[in-house]
Write a protein that holds these residues in place. Structure first.
Motif, PDB file in Angstrom:
ATOM      1  N   ARG A   1      58.313  -2.570  14.825  1.00  0.00           N
ATOM      2  CA  ARG A   1      58.060  -1.541  15.837  1.00  0.00           C
ATOM      3  C   ARG A   1      57.875  -0.159  15.203  1.00  0.00           C
ATOM      4  NH1 ARG A   1      59.726  -3.924  20.673  1.00  0.00           N
ATOM      5  NH2 ARG A   1      60.895  -5.820  20.308  1.00  0.00           N
TER       6      ARG A   1
ATOM      7  N   ILE B   1      54.201   0.941  14.052  1.00  0.00           N
ATOM      8  CA  ILE B   1      53.047   0.932  14.948  1.00  0.00           C
ATOM      9  C   ILE B   1      52.023   1.997  14.542  1.00  0.00           C
ATOM     10  CG2 ILE B   1      54.005   2.462  16.738  1.00  0.00           C
ATOM     11  CD1 ILE B   1      51.864  -0.741  17.291  1.00  0.00           C
TER      12      ILE B   1
ATOM     13  N   GLU C   1      55.225  -9.287  23.759  1.00  0.00           N
ATOM     14  CA  GLU C   1      54.677  -7.996  23.343  1.00  0.00           C
ATOM     15  C   GLU C   1      53.528  -8.189  22.357  1.00  0.00           C
ATOM     16  OE1 GLU C   1      58.745  -5.289  23.652  1.00  0.00           O
ATOM     17  OE2 GLU C   1      58.314  -6.341  21.783  1.00  0.00           O
ATOM     18  N   GLN C   2      53.674  -9.178  21.456  1.00  0.00           N
ATOM     19  CA  GLN C   2      52.636  -9.448  20.459  1.00  0.00           C
ATOM     20  C   GLN C   2      51.298  -9.773  21.119  1.00  0.00           C
ATOM     21  OE1 GLN C   2      54.104 -12.428  17.742  1.00  0.00           O
ATOM     22  NE2 GLN C   2      55.732 -11.104  17.006  1.00  0.00           N
TER      23      GLN C   2
ATOM     24  N   LEU D   1      49.749  -6.423  22.108  1.00  0.00           N
ATOM     25  CA  LEU D   1      49.535  -5.417  21.057  1.00  0.00           C
ATOM     26  C   LEU D   1      48.070  -5.110  20.761  1.00  0.00           C
ATOM     27  CD1 LEU D   1      52.170  -5.758  18.181  1.00  0.00           C
ATOM     28  CD2 LEU D   1      51.742  -3.811  19.667  1.00  0.00           C
TER      29      LEU D   1
END
Length: 186
Positions: free
Chosen positions: A19, A22, A154-155, A158
């Motif tokens: 995280r 990013i 979440e992946q 992304l």
């Protein structure tokens, strides 16, 4: 017109998809979409390209997060970029995952990379693109959380969120922060 885009993160494979990195991920996608490659230069991975008759310089500091300001200061001086033409891409615990906000200035909010940049710039008057990573961690486990990878759900999201971040950057350099915030901050 020249712009310096700074993707914050930590170097090394153990940090690659965390995280806290990013900023690096967004910088990588920005370079990929502009068909440019990073080179290991002084204090940073560096690339440059043209976008809508503007010169865009992108760095990923190799100083580790806590000393990001050292790289930012060096490249701002080296390239003669005014502070109003820099944009820092940073992870933000205060925003829910998937929320992306452009801010023309603001506090470091406990983020060590931003604290370092503020230290060398002597203030908080620089733009930042805040990428929300959420705050889903037990009390006292913040470091473990930011240095962990994204959840499987979440992946999946992304790539679209990183593309959206690139859209923010392109807008920032072409129409400026105010219009970008009006159009894209939701």
């Amino acid at each position: 017109m020249k712009y310096l885009i700074i993707g914050l993160g930590n170097i090394g494979p153990e940090y690659a998809d965390t995280r806290h990195n990013i900023g690096f991920m967004v910088a990588d996608e920005l370079a990929k979409q502009s068909h440019s490659s990073f080179f290991n230069m002084r204090l940073a991975y560096y690339t440059e390209f043209a976008y809508k008759s503007r010169k865009i310089f992108v760095i990923k500091p190799t100083t580790y997060m806590n000393l990001s300001g050292k790289a930012v200061n060096y490249w701002m001086q080296e390239l003669r970029i005014p502070v109003e033409n820099i944009l820092v891409v940073v992870d933000d615990l205060a925003l829910p995952f998937g929320t992306i906000r452009l801010k023309p200035k603001g506090s470091a909010a406990g983020h060590n990379g931003l604290k370092s940049i503020e230290g060398v710039l002597g203030g908080t008057d620089y733009a930042r693109l805040r990428f929300g990573i959420g705050d889903n961690f037990p009390k006292g486990r913040q470091v473990d959380y930011v240095l962990s990878g994204f959840d499987p759900d979440e992946q999946k999201e992304l790539p679209a969120l990183i593309d959206r971040s690139v859209e923010f950057i392109n807008s920032f350099v072409s129409v400026g922060p105010e219009l970008t915030m009006t159009r894209l901050n939701k």
